[in-house]
Design a protein around this motif. Sequence first.
Motif, PDB file in Angstrom:
ATOM      1  N   TYR A 252      -7.636   2.360  16.417  1.00  0.00           N
ATOM      2  CA  TYR A 252      -7.907   1.060  17.035  1.00  0.00           C
ATOM      3  C   TYR A 252      -7.294   0.984  18.425  1.00  0.00           C
ATOM      4  CZ  TYR A 252      -7.250  -3.836  18.178  1.00  0.00           C
ATOM      5  OH  TYR A 252      -7.217  -5.029  18.832  1.00  0.00           O
TER       6      TYR A 252
ATOM      7  N   TRP B 255     -10.599   0.452   7.520  1.00  0.00           N
ATOM      8  CA  TRP B 255      -9.438   0.254   8.390  1.00  0.00           C
ATOM      9  C   TRP B 255      -9.716   0.778   9.789  1.00  0.00           C
ATOM     10  CZ3 TRP B 255      -4.740   1.684   4.818  1.00  0.00           C
ATOM     11  CH2 TRP B 255      -4.470   0.584   3.990  1.00  0.00           C
TER      12      TRP B 255
ATOM     13  N   ALA C  47      -5.137   4.630  10.972  1.00  0.00           N
ATOM     14  CA  ALA C  47      -6.281   3.793  11.348  1.00  0.00           C
ATOM     15  C   ALA C  47      -5.923   2.899  12.526  1.00  0.00           C
ATOM     16  CB  ALA C  47      -6.737   2.951  10.154  1.00  0.00           C
ATOM     17  N   GLY C  48      -4.701   2.368  12.527  1.00  0.00           N
ATOM     18  CA  GLY C  48      -4.257   1.545  13.657  1.00  0.00           C
ATOM     19  C   GLY C  48      -4.243   2.337  14.956  1.00  0.00           C
TER      20      GLY C  48
ATOM     21  N   ASN D 295       0.826  -1.203   0.000  1.00  0.00           N
ATOM     22  CA  ASN D 295       0.000   0.000   0.000  1.00  0.00           C
ATOM     23  C   ASN D 295       0.861   1.254   0.000  1.00  0.00           C
ATOM     24  OD1 ASN D 295      -2.595  -1.075  -0.150  1.00  0.00           O
ATOM     25  ND2 ASN D 295      -2.620  -1.507   2.035  1.00  0.00           N
TER      26      ASN D 295
ATOM     27  N   TRP E  17      -2.421   6.185   6.008  1.00  0.00           N
ATOM     28  CA  TRP E  17      -3.728   5.928   6.616  1.00  0.00           C
ATOM     29  C   TRP E  17      -3.744   4.586   7.329  1.00  0.00           C
ATOM     30  CZ3 TRP E  17      -7.017   9.321   7.980  1.00  0.00           C
ATOM     31  CH2 TRP E  17      -7.212  10.480   7.241  1.00  0.00           C
ATOM     32  N   TYR E  18      -2.927   3.660   6.876  1.00  0.00           N
ATOM     33  CA  TYR E  18      -2.834   2.353   7.532  1.00  0.00           C
ATOM     34  C   TYR E  18      -2.417   2.529   8.987  1.00  0.00           C
ATOM     35  CZ  TYR E  18      -1.515  -2.568   8.103  1.00  0.00           C
ATOM     36  OH  TYR E  18      -1.417  -3.861   8.522  1.00  0.00           O
TER      37      TYR E  18
ATOM     38  N   ARG F 151     -11.917   2.576   2.082  1.00  0.00           N
ATOM     39  CA  ARG F 151     -10.834   1.803   2.690  1.00  0.00           C
ATOM     40  C   ARG F 151     -10.391   2.433   4.000  1.00  0.00           C
ATOM     41  NH1 ARG F 151      -5.791   0.098  -0.843  1.00  0.00           N
ATOM     42  NH2 ARG F 151      -7.436  -1.044  -1.882  1.00  0.00           N
TER      43      ARG F 151
END
Length: 167
Positions: free
Chosen positions: A26, A166, A22-23, A8, A18-19, A162
């Motif tokens: 979380y 995520w 987003a984590g 990605n 963004w990965y 997406r």
Amino acid sequence: AVVGAAQNGYNLGISGAWYSIAGSFYFIALAVFAKIIRERMPGESVPVYLQTKYDVRTTRLYSYAWIVYGFLYIPIQLKTVSSIIQIVLPGLNLIGVTIAVIYTSFSGMKGASAVGRVVCIGIYVLLICFVFTTLPKFGGFSGLLGELPEKYDSMGNMPTQRIVAWI
């Protein structure tokens, strides 16, 4: 996750961040709700929870589903790990598969956790090395962004669905 995040990052450019963003959502949610979830869990495992909330049949169904999942997941994991090893050590097919089998057989959750920590520390070390050794060759961060393809430095390259998925 490591391969997917790298893919990605390569395909989406800076918006692959963004990965990680987003984590972060979380982990914040987990930190907020962990105590509440833990207090309301009637047992130490999902099967105990299912048996308490529902019945023994539900617990068995869950266990059987995990057995089937294991039979499907293990070959896929072996193929993935051996493929990565073969990329790093080309021409060593048998050794790559053997290492993958040994890793998968003995690592379990503790091994996966240790490998995750090593990978995380390694990524940070390499990133720090990159910043001090390679980034100046591009003329700093702005010079690096100037060398990248058009829109590669935009956070908008990631499809909204997406990002939401995520998070």
